[in-house]
Write a protein that holds these residues in place. Structure first.
Motif, short mmCIF file in Angstrom:
data_model
loop_
_atom_site.label_atom_id
_atom_site.label_comp_id
_atom_site.label_asym_id
_atom_site.label_seq_id
_atom_site.Cartn_x
_atom_site.Cartn_y
_atom_site.Cartn_z
N ILE A 334 1.19 -1.38 -0.20
CA ILE A 334 -0.07 0.42 -0.33
C ILE A 334 1.29 1.37 0.35
O ILE A 334 0.84 2.53 -0.67
CB ILE A 334 -1.07 0.17 1.53
N MET A 335 2.31 1.21 0.74
CA MET A 335 2.71 2.11 0.81
C MET A 335 3.75 2.64 -0.40
O MET A 335 3.69 3.68 -0.98
CB MET A 335 4.22 2.16 2.01
N GLN A 336 3.86 1.39 -1.06
CA GLN A 336 4.59 1.82 -2.40
C GLN A 336 3.05 2.15 -3.88
O GLN A 336 4.34 3.17 -4.23
CB GLN A 336 4.73 0.62 -3.15
N TYR A 337 2.24 1.83 -3.89
CA TYR A 337 1.24 2.32 -4.29
C TYR A 337 1.19 3.21 -4.36
O TYR A 337 0.81 4.62 -5.36
CB TYR A 337 -0.05 1.15 -4.31
N PHE A 338 0.83 4.36 -3.01
CA PHE A 338 0.31 5.43 -2.30
C PHE A 338 1.35 6.93 -2.21
O PHE A 338 1.75 7.32 -3.23
CB PHE A 338 -0.49 5.24 -1.22
N TRP A 339 2.42 6.15 -2.02
CA TRP A 339 3.80 7.18 -1.78
C TRP A 339 4.92 6.98 -2.94
O TRP A 339 5.19 8.50 -3.78
CB TRP A 339 4.80 6.63 -1.11
N TYR A 340 4.81 6.34 -3.65
CA TYR A 340 5.44 6.27 -4.50
C TYR A 340 4.85 6.64 -6.01
O TYR A 340 5.32 6.62 -6.96
CB TYR A 340 6.24 4.65 -5.26
N SER A 341 3.71 7.13 -6.64
CA SER A 341 3.20 7.49 -7.16
C SER A 341 3.22 9.53 -7.77
O SER A 341 2.44 9.46 -9.07
CB SER A 341 1.22 7.13 -6.80
N SER A 342 3.43 9.79 -7.15
CA SER A 342 3.73 10.61 -7.92
C SER A 342 5.09 11.22 -6.98
O SER A 342 4.89 11.34 -6.13
CB SER A 342 2.72 11.81 -7.95
N ASP A 343 6.03 12.47 -7.25
CA ASP A 343 6.91 13.69 -7.44
C ASP A 343 6.21 14.17 -5.71
O ASP A 343 6.69 14.71 -4.45
CB ASP A 343 7.66 14.41 -7.54
N LYS A 344 5.06 15.08 -5.83
CA LYS A 344 4.47 15.32 -4.70
C LYS A 344 4.39 15.10 -3.55
O LYS A 344 4.60 15.12 -2.47
CB LYS A 344 2.58 16.02 -5.54
N ARG A 345 3.91 13.39 -3.82
CA ARG A 345 3.67 12.55 -2.77
C ARG A 345 5.25 11.90 -2.10
O ARG A 345 5.44 11.81 -1.10
CB ARG A 345 2.94 10.81 -3.18
N ARG A 346 6.05 12.09 -3.06
CA ARG A 346 7.39 11.41 -2.25
C ARG A 346 7.72 12.77 -1.76
O ARG A 346 8.45 11.97 -0.39
CB ARG A 346 8.33 11.36 -3.81
N GLU A 347 7.79 14.02 -2.03
CA GLU A 347 7.96 14.32 -1.16
C GLU A 347 8.05 14.44 -0.06
O GLU A 347 8.44 14.33 1.15
CB GLU A 347 7.72 15.87 -1.55
N LYS A 348 6.19 14.18 0.49
CA LYS A 348 5.52 14.11 1.47
C LYS A 348 6.14 13.29 2.21
O LYS A 348 6.39 13.26 3.50
CB LYS A 348 3.83 14.35 1.59
N PHE A 349 6.13 11.68 1.32
CA PHE A 349 6.67 10.95 2.05
C PHE A 349 8.04 11.28 2.67
O PHE A 349 8.18 10.92 3.74
CB PHE A 349 7.16 9.90 0.97
N VAL A 350 9.30 12.00 2.37
CA VAL A 350 10.33 12.10 3.03
C VAL A 350 10.18 13.16 4.22
O VAL A 350 10.82 12.66 5.09
CB VAL A 350 11.21 12.31 1.73
N ALA A 351 9.16 13.94 4.20
CA ALA A 351 8.89 15.03 5.29
C ALA A 351 8.59 13.52 6.21
O ALA A 351 9.32 14.33 7.56
CB ALA A 351 8.04 15.88 4.80
N ILE A 352 7.91 12.81 5.88
CA ILE A 352 7.02 12.09 7.09
C ILE A 352 8.33 11.28 7.64
O ILE A 352 8.47 11.17 9.17
CB ILE A 352 6.46 11.34 6.62
N CYS A 353 9.25 10.70 7.18
CA CYS A 353 10.26 10.64 7.53
C CYS A 353 11.52 11.04 8.50
O CYS A 353 12.31 10.33 8.99
CB CYS A 353 11.51 10.07 6.23
#
Length: 409
Positions: A334-353
């Motif tokens: 689920i994480m890969q499907y959601f967070w890797y789907s666009s650079d906008k979401r990747r940016e948020k994913f890294v911020a969460i990290c």
């Protein structure tokens, strides 16, 4: 090899899954053959967690590096460091690591054979016959066996010929270049840190990496998108980090399965293990630990089958694996499907990290291969932060109150 020589189990494929299965079966006193093609090195970042080192008795001299941190790089080049408190991740070279596992299996009593699997036949008594050819020889050779463990990779011929639906397994293609470790050409390179790039330009649906291997470095990426240039992506990553100035030692590519198959056995005499069964973790792409565990469970299932003659025993390998790790695979998928789907979401994913609670739970789960069970308040805290990012209520920093921060994503 004459048809008169029969084995309890023939393991096809000598990677971590197959070598582990052969080792465990030989230690149990089973007459086992390990059939492997020579000379192939799988492209792999080479990270192994402490749980693997403990469970499978990996000697310290096989570790070419001990990583104590990861760095996540976002599409906007934001860097988030995730240190490992009081521990490390081991790094191995697959050529020497895999050979150690095969040699250990042989020392335990497995018979090593070099050749390429062709097909499975059955003799008049219903016993399985493995047909294979030796390198440089077109003459077919045969092995009689009671049971077969297919551990011959993501495009497993054993699986395709014996397990329904195996030919449809979805894969991502991985590619990496092994280069000499830099001295002063790459100022941001750290031999004790894994760098992970969540950038669509380097992978539209996965990530790119720079992993230290002692005197070498693995630089790679992966994608399921047809037409995406993996070699071009690695070249761009090397150029942007200064690693284009160091010597390239070798280049490797291979398909990596995206999720476990729904069935690992044929209900008769075959059980799958490792990439053949699809046990590579979504999101992270981690496969060595899961492959070796899968090999161990397949060996136990095969031994039970040989002891009882009940073909239903072969299905226990998947049941036991999914009971232990199915939930983790579901969450990571689920994480890969959601967070890797666009650079906008990747940016948020890294911020969460960059959140310390997220880092701690991530490392605990990775290092021990169990979902962490901390104070429930910690999970609630992380959930609220995740929701703030998903709803655009949180910006690049997680230490600002959600009520006053407006997102830039």
């Amino acid at each position: 090899m004459s048809l008169e020589q029969a084995f309890d189990v023939v393991v096809v494929g000598g990677g971590p899954a197959g070598a582990t299965a052969a080792h465990d079966l030989a230690r149990q006193g089973r007459h086992v053959a390990l059939l492997d093609k020579a000379g192939r090195i799988k492209p792999c970042g080479g990270a192994i967690p402490p749980r693997l080192i403990r469970d499978f008795d990996i000697p310290a001299d096989l570790l070419v590096a001990r990583v104590n941190a990861a760095r996540m790089i976002s599409p906007s080049d934001r860097e988030v460091d995730m240190p490992i408190d009081g521990g490390y991740v081991g790094m191995v070279e697959r050529a020497s690591f895999d050979e150690f596992l095969r040699a250990r299996a042989a020392e335990a009593g497995a018979e090593r054979l070099t050749g390429e699997f062709q097909r499975i036949e059955h003799d008049a008594d219903g016993m399985a016959v493995i047909v294979y050819t030796a390198k440089g020889d077109t003459a077919e050779q045969r092995l009689r066996t009671r049971c077969i463990i297919g551990a011959d990779g993501a495009r497993s011929q054993v699986a395709k010929q014996s397990v329904k639906g195996a030919e449809k397994i979805p894969c991502v293609f991985a590619y990496h270049e092994i280069v000499e470790a830099p001295t002063d050409q790459a100022p941001k390179y750290d031999p004790l840190r894994c760098d992970v790039f969540y950038q669509g330009k380097l992978s539209p649906d996965f990530y790119a990496w720079i992993f230290p291997h002692g005197d070498k470095v693995s630089i790679g990426t992966g994608s399921a998108h047809k037409g995406f240039s993996l070699r071009g992506s690695v070249g761009e990553l090397r150029a942007s980090t200064g690693l284009d100035k160091v010597r390239t030692i070798r280049r490797e590519g291979a398909p990596i399965p995206l999720k476990p198959l729904k069935r690992w056995d044929n209900g008769r005499d075959v059980v799958l293990a490792g990439d053949s069964a699809g046990v590579v973790a979504p999101s992270s792409g981690e496969g060595i630990y899961y492959a070796m565990l899968c090999g161990r469970l397949a060996a136990d299932a095969a031994a039970e089958f040989c002891a009882t003659g009940r073909a239903s025993a072969l299905a226990t390998a998947r049941k036991r694996f999914m009971k232990a790790h199915g939930r983790v695979f579901l969450i990571l998928g689920i994480m890969q499907y959601f967070w890797y789907s666009s650079d906008k979401r990747r940016e948020k994913f890294v911020a969460i990290c960059q959140d310390k609670d997220v880092q701690r739970l991530t490392w605990e789960a990775y290092m021990n291969k169990e979902l962490a069970r901390p104070n429930p308040l910690t999970h609630i805290k992380i959930f609220l932060k995740d929701m703030a990012h998903l709803l655009g209520l949180a910006g690049p920093r997680l230490d600002r109150p959600a009520s006053t921060s407006r997102g830039d994503a």
